[in-house]
Design an enzyme around this catalytic site. Structure first.
Site, short mmCIF file in Angstrom:
data_model
loop_
_atom_site.label_atom_id
_atom_site.label_comp_id
_atom_site.label_asym_id
_atom_site.label_seq_id
_atom_site.Cartn_x
_atom_site.Cartn_y
_atom_site.Cartn_z
N SER A 148 -19.72 -3.27 29.21
CA SER A 148 -19.85 -4.69 29.51
C SER A 148 -18.51 -5.20 30.00
O SER A 148 -17.47 -4.59 29.75
CB SER A 148 -20.26 -5.46 28.24
OG SER A 148 -20.14 -6.85 28.43
N TYR B 263 -18.58 -7.57 19.18
CA TYR B 263 -19.29 -7.06 20.35
C TYR B 263 -18.32 -6.44 21.34
O TYR B 263 -18.53 -5.31 21.82
CB TYR B 263 -20.09 -8.17 21.02
CG TYR B 263 -20.81 -7.73 22.27
CD1 TYR B 263 -21.91 -6.88 22.20
CD2 TYR B 263 -20.39 -8.15 23.53
CE1 TYR B 263 -22.56 -6.45 23.36
CE2 TYR B 263 -21.04 -7.74 24.68
CZ TYR B 263 -22.12 -6.89 24.59
OH TYR B 263 -22.77 -6.48 25.73
#
Length: 247
Positions: free
Chosen positions: A142, A155
């Protein structure tokens, strides 16, 4: 003929978003797909859509956080197709929250899915690829694996870990002709934000993302590009984000 033609490709997290879009993209280019996710109804529907369009796809209900189930997935693919050319470790979750909220169970889930799931996926295919001295492992990270945003500490930590693991795999396995690719999407229209349990944060995140997000097909095309390169060419890392996304 595309270099993707007849390659056996496993895709985790195939029931929606980037995984689903990648399955459709690769099926159109002649890949033999193995769809893996937890939601069997979604997998069945996707399989039927691919087959209706003339593609090849099978599926296996799989929880990437289970080492045993991932090993069973690898064995199933070898039994059905006799080889594994590409592993796309795409499954992920993103229950964002400030650290001060102490959502430990959500931290554990992100570690289990985003980090262990990738490692288990690699473990399921690496021995076979090493024996053949060829293969391709694609790990989806990501933009949060490059930058840390408010409420993204854990995350982002998992996605930074995916970057490190992918580079470590490249260093260890390049001599075995095993290609590695790290794909880092920016803001994409997926279900990831659905896992945020904080109502206000979820609403704010959805509103912000809707202003800039691009379709999962954008990432699917990037994955296809990496796969279809000649065997002696490795696309090691790509960041793909909306043109108008600042960070």
């Amino acid at each position: 003929m595309s270099n993707i033609q007849d390659k056996v490709v496993i895709i985790t997290g195939a029931s929606s978003g980037i995984g689903e879009a990648t399955a459709k993209e690769l099926a159109a280019k002649g890949a033999k797909l193995v769809l893996a996710a937890r939601r069997e109804d979604r997998l069945q529907k996707l399989q039927q859509e691919i087959q209706k369009d003339g593609g090849q796809a099978i599926y296996k209900v799989t929880d990437v956080a289970s080492h045993e189930q991932m090993e069973e997935l690898g064995a199933y693919v070898l039994e059905e197709f006799g080889k594994i050319d590409v592993m796309v470790n795409n499954a992920g979750v993103m229950p964002l929250s400030p650290l001060s909220q102490l959502k430990v169970k959500e931290w554990d889930t992100m570690i289990d899915v985003n980090i262990k799931g990738v490692l288990y996926g690699m473990a399921a295919v690496l021995p076979f690829m090493r024996a053949r001295k060829e293969g391709h492992i694609i790990n989806v990270s990501s933009i949060a694996g490059h930058l840390v945003f408010p409420a993204s500490a854990v995350y982002s930590g998992t996605k930074f870990a995916v970057r490190a693991i992918t580079e470590g795999l490249r260093l260890e396995e390049h001599a075995n002709n095993i290609r590695t690719t790290l794909i880092s999407p920016g803001t994409i229209a997926t279900e990831l934000l659905d896992s945020i349990s904080d109502v206000e944060l979820k609403a704010a995140s959805i509103e912000a993302n809707q202003k800039v997000q691009i379709a999962p097909a954008s990432i699917a095309r990037a994955i296809a590009f990496a796969i279809e390169q000649p065997a002696d060419v490795a696309v090691n890392e790509m960041i793909v984000r909306p043109t108008i996304q600042e960070l």
